[in-house]
Structures are given as C-alpha cells and as structure tokens.
Design a protein around this motif. Structure first.
Motif, PDB file in Angstrom:
ATOM      1  N   ILE A 133       0.840  -1.205   0.000  1.00  0.00           N
ATOM      2  CA  ILE A 133       0.000   0.000   0.000  1.00  0.00           C
ATOM      3  C   ILE A 133       0.870   1.248   0.000  1.00  0.00           C
ATOM      4  CG2 ILE A 133      -1.727   1.310   1.291  1.00  0.00           C
ATOM      5  CD1 ILE A 133      -2.865  -1.289   2.312  1.00  0.00           C
TER       6      ILE A 133
ATOM      7  N   LEU B 131     -11.084   9.184  -1.108  1.00  0.00           N
ATOM      8  CA  LEU B 131     -11.506   7.806  -1.373  1.00  0.00           C
ATOM      9  C   LEU B 131     -10.638   6.800  -0.617  1.00  0.00           C
ATOM     10  CD1 LEU B 131     -12.242   8.006  -5.215  1.00  0.00           C
ATOM     11  CD2 LEU B 131     -13.894   7.911  -3.334  1.00  0.00           C
ATOM     12  N   PHE B 132      -9.354   7.103  -0.463  1.00  0.00           N
ATOM     13  CA  PHE B 132      -8.488   6.192   0.293  1.00  0.00           C
ATOM     14  C   PHE B 132      -8.955   6.077   1.739  1.00  0.00           C
ATOM     15  CE2 PHE B 132      -4.793   5.759   3.152  1.00  0.00           C
ATOM     16  CZ  PHE B 132      -4.418   4.468   2.815  1.00  0.00           C
TER      17      PHE B 132
ATOM     18  N   SER C  95     -11.633   3.525   2.184  1.00  0.00           N
ATOM     19  CA  SER C  95     -11.331   2.171   1.695  1.00  0.00           C
ATOM     20  C   SER C  95     -11.892   1.117   2.647  1.00  0.00           C
ATOM     21  CB  SER C  95      -9.821   1.973   1.553  1.00  0.00           C
ATOM     22  OG  SER C  95      -9.291   2.846   0.580  1.00  0.00           O
ATOM     23  N   THR C  96     -12.486   0.104   2.048  1.00  0.00           N
ATOM     24  CA  THR C  96     -13.066  -0.982   2.843  1.00  0.00           C
ATOM     25  C   THR C  96     -12.313  -2.301   2.682  1.00  0.00           C
ATOM     26  OG1 THR C  96     -14.609  -1.445   1.030  1.00  0.00           O
ATOM     27  CG2 THR C  96     -15.375   0.019   2.796  1.00  0.00           C
ATOM     28  N   ASN C  97     -11.335  -2.337   1.746  1.00  0.00           N
ATOM     29  CA  ASN C  97     -10.544  -3.548   1.570  1.00  0.00           C
ATOM     30  C   ASN C  97      -9.165  -3.194   1.029  1.00  0.00           C
ATOM     31  OD1 ASN C  97     -10.659  -3.607  -1.503  1.00  0.00           O
ATOM     32  ND2 ASN C  97     -12.846  -3.774  -1.030  1.00  0.00           N
TER      33      ASN C  97
ATOM     34  N   TRP D 161      -7.557  -3.984  -1.747  1.00  0.00           N
ATOM     35  CA  TRP D 161      -7.407  -3.609  -3.149  1.00  0.00           C
ATOM     36  C   TRP D 161      -7.935  -2.212  -3.422  1.00  0.00           C
ATOM     37  CZ3 TRP D 161      -3.948  -6.227  -5.438  1.00  0.00           C
ATOM     38  CH2 TRP D 161      -3.743  -7.572  -5.098  1.00  0.00           C
ATOM     39  N   MET D 162      -8.960  -1.793  -2.721  1.00  0.00           N
ATOM     40  CA  MET D 162      -9.423  -0.413  -2.870  1.00  0.00           C
ATOM     41  C   MET D 162      -8.362   0.568  -2.379  1.00  0.00           C
ATOM     42  SD  MET D 162     -12.868   1.397  -1.342  1.00  0.00           S
ATOM     43  CE  MET D 162     -13.168   3.155  -1.608  1.00  0.00           C
ATOM     44  N   ALA D 163      -7.704   0.230  -1.288  1.00  0.00           N
ATOM     45  CA  ALA D 163      -6.651   1.098  -0.755  1.00  0.00           C
ATOM     46  C   ALA D 163      -5.502   1.224  -1.751  1.00  0.00           C
ATOM     47  CB  ALA D 163      -6.152   0.544   0.581  1.00  0.00           C
TER      48      ALA D 163
ATOM     49  N   THR E 171      -5.591   0.738  -5.033  1.00  0.00           N
ATOM     50  CA  THR E 171      -6.031   1.412  -6.261  1.00  0.00           C
ATOM     51  C   THR E 171      -6.109   2.921  -6.081  1.00  0.00           C
ATOM     52  OG1 THR E 171      -7.322  -0.535  -6.902  1.00  0.00           O
ATOM     53  CG2 THR E 171      -7.861   1.547  -7.984  1.00  0.00           C
ATOM     54  N   THR E 172      -6.692   3.383  -4.993  1.00  0.00           N
ATOM     55  CA  THR E 172      -6.819   4.826  -4.782  1.00  0.00           C
ATOM     56  C   THR E 172      -5.453   5.477  -4.586  1.00  0.00           C
ATOM     57  OG1 THR E 172      -7.254   4.383  -2.427  1.00  0.00           O
ATOM     58  CG2 THR E 172      -9.148   4.716  -3.864  1.00  0.00           C
ATOM     59  N   ARG E 173      -4.542   4.804  -3.903  1.00  0.00           N
ATOM     60  CA  ARG E 173      -3.190   5.359  -3.741  1.00  0.00           C
ATOM     61  C   ARG E 173      -2.454   5.395  -5.081  1.00  0.00           C
ATOM     62  NH1 ARG E 173      -1.277   8.031   0.606  1.00  0.00           N
ATOM     63  NH2 ARG E 173       0.776   7.129   0.266  1.00  0.00           N
TER      64      ARG E 173
END
Length: 496
Positions: free
Chosen positions: A82, A123-124, A127-129, A131-133, A135-137
């Motif tokens: 991350i 959006l970071f 983040s709820t998981n 992969w979302m963390a 992707t947003t970073r």
C-alpha cells in the motif's frame, strides 16, 4: 535604483501577453524577500506531501482490519504494498507531466495535482478492503505530477539571489509534510476510540476509522486548489518558445536541430545542458538524479520502517506505541525542522551567500557529512527500544529531529543541482525524469522495507543481527552507498 531597473527592462526583449516575460519584468523591478511566492510554494508542496506519509502511523492497524494478513508478522508485508502504490503510480507518469508542464505551463499541472489529492485521498480514507486502498493510492500518485514542475517553478519565479531559498522552501515544506502528515494520521486515526465523546461509533468517522485524517488533508488540498488559480505562470509562451517547447519530447533520445530561436537562447553556464543536447547525456543532471534516487530509497524505507517499528509489539523489538504516540514524535520533529529552516538556515545563508552554499562542491561536502552522521544515528535505534519512560521519549525525539534535519539539508542541494543543469525549456522534462527515477526507488522503499521488517520480526533469536538490528543495518548499507556516490568523479558539477 528604480531608474536603473527601468533601463535594464528596456534593454531586454519582452513579448506582450507572455506570462513568463511578465514574471521576468516583475523580478527585475522587485526588491526584497518575495514572501508571497514563498508562501504559495510552501502550501502547494505541503498539499502534495501530506497524503504521502499520513497513512504510515495507522497503516499497520488498517491492514490488520482488512483481515488479509494470516499472521501478525505478515502485516508489514502487505503494508509495504500500500505504501509503494503511490510512488509506483507517480513513477509511471512523472516524465509525462514534466513534458506537459514544458509545453502548456507549470500552473495547469499544479492545479491538476492538488485536485487529484482532494479526490483520491478522500476515497483512500473510505477504503473498505486492501485492493481499494492500493487502487486509490496508485491513482493519486499517477495523476499528481506537480512535484517536478513546482521545483522548476521555484527556480523561475525568484530572482537568482533567492533561488536557493525557493528550492529550500520546496525541500523543507516537503520534509515537514512528510512529518506533519504522519502526525495527523497518528492523532486523528480511530477517532471513535480516542475521542468517543466527539465521534460516536455509529458516526461516519466511527464506521471508517481512518477517514478523518484523510478528510482533513483533502479539505486543505481543496483550499490550495482554489488558491492555485491565482498563481502566476512562469513558462515563456511566444512563437520561439512554443517552437522550442517541442524539445522536451525529443530531449531524452535525440537532440533538436539548430534554429534561429535556439541561437537566441542564452547559455552562459559551462557544464549546463545546451539546447541541442540530450538530457540523458547531461551527466551533471543524471549524476545528481542517481544520488537523489539512492537517498530517496533510504528515506522512504526509513519512513515506513520507523512507523511500523514504533507501533509493533515489544516482543518483536518494537515500542508498542499507539498511533497518537507516533504522531507526537513526528509532530515534534516537524516543529523542530520548521525552526531550523527559519533560524539556522537563513543565518548560514547570510554569512556565506546563497550561491556559495549551493555550489555543487558544497553540496558534495554536505551530502558526505550528513550521510556519515546518519549511519551511527540509525544504528542506535534498536538500542533505543530497550529504554522506557522519559529516557525513551527524549532519545527517540532527538534522533528523529536530527534525522529529518539532515535529510532536508541534502535534498535542498540536490534540487538545486538538477534545476541548474538545464535550461528553462527542458526544466520540466528534467524534473519529470528525476521524479520518475526517484518514484521508482521510493516505490521499492516501502515494499522492500515492509517485507524486510516482516522477515526481521521472525528472526528474534538468531545470533547475527537479530530482529530489528537487521533492518537498521541494511538501511545503513544503503546510506553508505550514498556516501560513496557523493565523491568525484561520480557526482559531476556544472561549473559557472
């Protein structure tokens, strides 16, 4: 004095409606310290630096809450990915943003970059998981390309005698952002647990425990984005300059052909890249970028490892700090860095003068000295973990303050080397190359540091370099490589 300035202006060829020419005219007429421009650069750089490291104090807990790590010792491994995603995204696009800045101006890139922070940092925090963390970073890094252009901007908005202070503002604001960011993350993460009377568990900040620090940074970035519309553009935009702006696209591979416009461009610095020379073959530029990359690798790995080490349990050699404890240490470091910038640095600059301080030979000496001091400093960290109470707090804060002051001092000199090695029409592309190379190394830093930290925690009972001793030993190896690369003939200098 005013009459002399007007006569100097009449002797120069200025183009009507060219923003770069208007800035040059203002620089000729202005005397005194440019406070407004310094503040503008300060807040723009602070805006892009805050989200880079604000996650480190709570990243350990965030990954734990994602339930992706099977064992506690594996948390650092996933945290590294991350932390690296931002720098990996920036590495892919920095040259592109530098070229765009050379063609269309510095100001549009600054506005795009600050707006990117507003959107994707928010959006970071939601983040709820895992992969979302990531992707947003990654998107925040790839769409925020303002750090290279802002260094070019800092060279172009100031008179020559203030350029060193301008680039020092960039590096100092960057360093303070990398400290205040974690401090905000440490104090504001998990607010429902720390401040239950203000943030109930059923509230938005209770359901998303790491959103509050991201939200505060995004609000600040929104204000900076709006204020950036009033920044003056420094890029020259008239017929000759627009013809020459295409040079940035060819600079890394082939030399642009001579023309009347190119002949008119002054080049009074020996060793600086001329208009018909490739950026890649400009060794004063490339050598300073390489040294900058080695230092950046070390700096980013240290930032990741320090926060993970501080919050990890005592049984693994850590300090068992809370996110708030880490925030306190980093806030003290940030304040001390601010005091250093306002007091000691200007004092030395008044005595020696900005030109003398910023000559490459001086930078080489500074880099060597600061790296050598940093090596025993890092070696002391595993032994600091054996302390407790006031002695632990005192020594940890002193070590953190010294480490960050040394880091900012080195970065200031390297920024100057990179920007003085090229002319204005290729400065954006040169800084883009520096950002790409540096971002690749910084992407390796958190991933490698997280994996190394996770591995070291499994080596608590070995006889050679147990636990965290291995981590800080490898950091010192990277530091030693940086020391060797500051010597001639590797680090070249463009002589005036």
């Amino acid at each position: 004095m005013a009459q002399d300035c007007r006569e100097a202006l009449l002797k120069k060829n200025y183009y009507e409606n060219c923003p770069g020419c208007k800035v040059d005219q203002l620089k000729e007429l202005r005397r005194g310290l440019p406070i407004r421009e310094l503040v503008s650069i300060w807040i723009v750089v602070l805006c892009t630096a805050l989200p880079i490291s604000s996650l480190f104090p709570f990243l350990y807990f965030m990954v734990r809450d994602f339930n992706i790590a099977k064992r506690e010792e594996d948390i650092g491994y996933y945290a590294g990915y991350i932390g690296s995603s931002f720098m990996f995204g920036r590495a892919l696009t920095s040259v592109f943003w530098g070229i765009v800045a050379d063609r269309y101006g510095r100001k549009p890139i600054i506005i795009i970059g600050t707006t990117t922070v507003v959107i994707f940092n928010t959006l970071f925090g939601l983040s709820t998981n895992f992969w979302m963390a990531i992707t947003t970073r990654f998107l925040m890094g790839s769409l925020n390309g303002l750090l290279g252009p802002i260094k070019a901007y800092a060279c172009e908005i100031f008179r020559e005698e203030h350029q060193a202070l301008g680039l020092s503002t960039v590096s100092t604001s960057w360093g303070i952002g990398l400290i205040i960011g974690p401090a905000l993350g440490g104090f504001l993460a998990q607010p429902a647990e720390k401040y239950p009377n203000i943030f109930p568990k059923e509230s938005l900040f209770g359901r998303f425990p790491y959103f509050l620090p991201c939200f505060c940074i995004s609000v600040f970035a929104l204000g900076v984005s709006i204020a950036s519309f009033w920044l003056p553009e420094t890029l020259h935009m008239h017929d000759e300059e627009r013809f020459l702006s295409d040079d940035s696209f060819d600079a890394m591979e082939t030399a642009p052909r001579g023309s009347e416009g190119i002949e008119k461009r002054p080049s009074n610095v020996r060793g600086k890249q001329s208009s018909g020379e490739s950026l890649i073959r400009n060794w004063p530029l490339m050598s300073s970028i390489i040294v900058y990359c080695i230092f950046s690798l070390h700096d980013m790995a240290y930032t990741e490892i320090f926060s993970l080490w501080a919050v990890s349990p005592r049984k693994f050699g850590g300090l068992s700090f809370s996110t708030e404890d880490v925030g306190v240490v980093l806030a003290v470091s940030g304040f001390s860095l601010f005091v250093f910038q306002l007091s000691l640095y200007p004092y030395v600059e008044r005595i020696l003068g900005p030109i003398t301080i910023c000559r490459l030979s001086g930078v080489t000496t500074q880099c060597f000295l600061f790296h050598v001091i940093s090596i025993p400093l890092l070696s002391s960290y595993p032994f600091i973990a054996m302390l407790s109470g006031f002695s632990l707090t005192l020594l940890l804060n002193c070590a953190s303050i010294m480490k960050n002051i040394l880091s900012v001092s080195i970065v200031t000199g390297l920024f100057l080397l990179q920007n003085r090695a090229v002319d204005q029409h290729q400065r954006g592309a040169a800084n883009g190359i520096a950002m790409t190379a540096m971002s690749l190394f910084k992407a390796v830093g958190p991933a490698g540091g997280g994996a190394l930290f996770s591995w070291a925690q499994k080596r608590q009972n070995v006889s050679f370099l147990p636990g965290d001793h291995l981590v800080f030993f490898i950091l010192n190896v990277v530091e030693a490589i940086g020391v060797l690369m500051t010597f001639k003939p590797f680090l070249a200098q463009p002589s005036e």
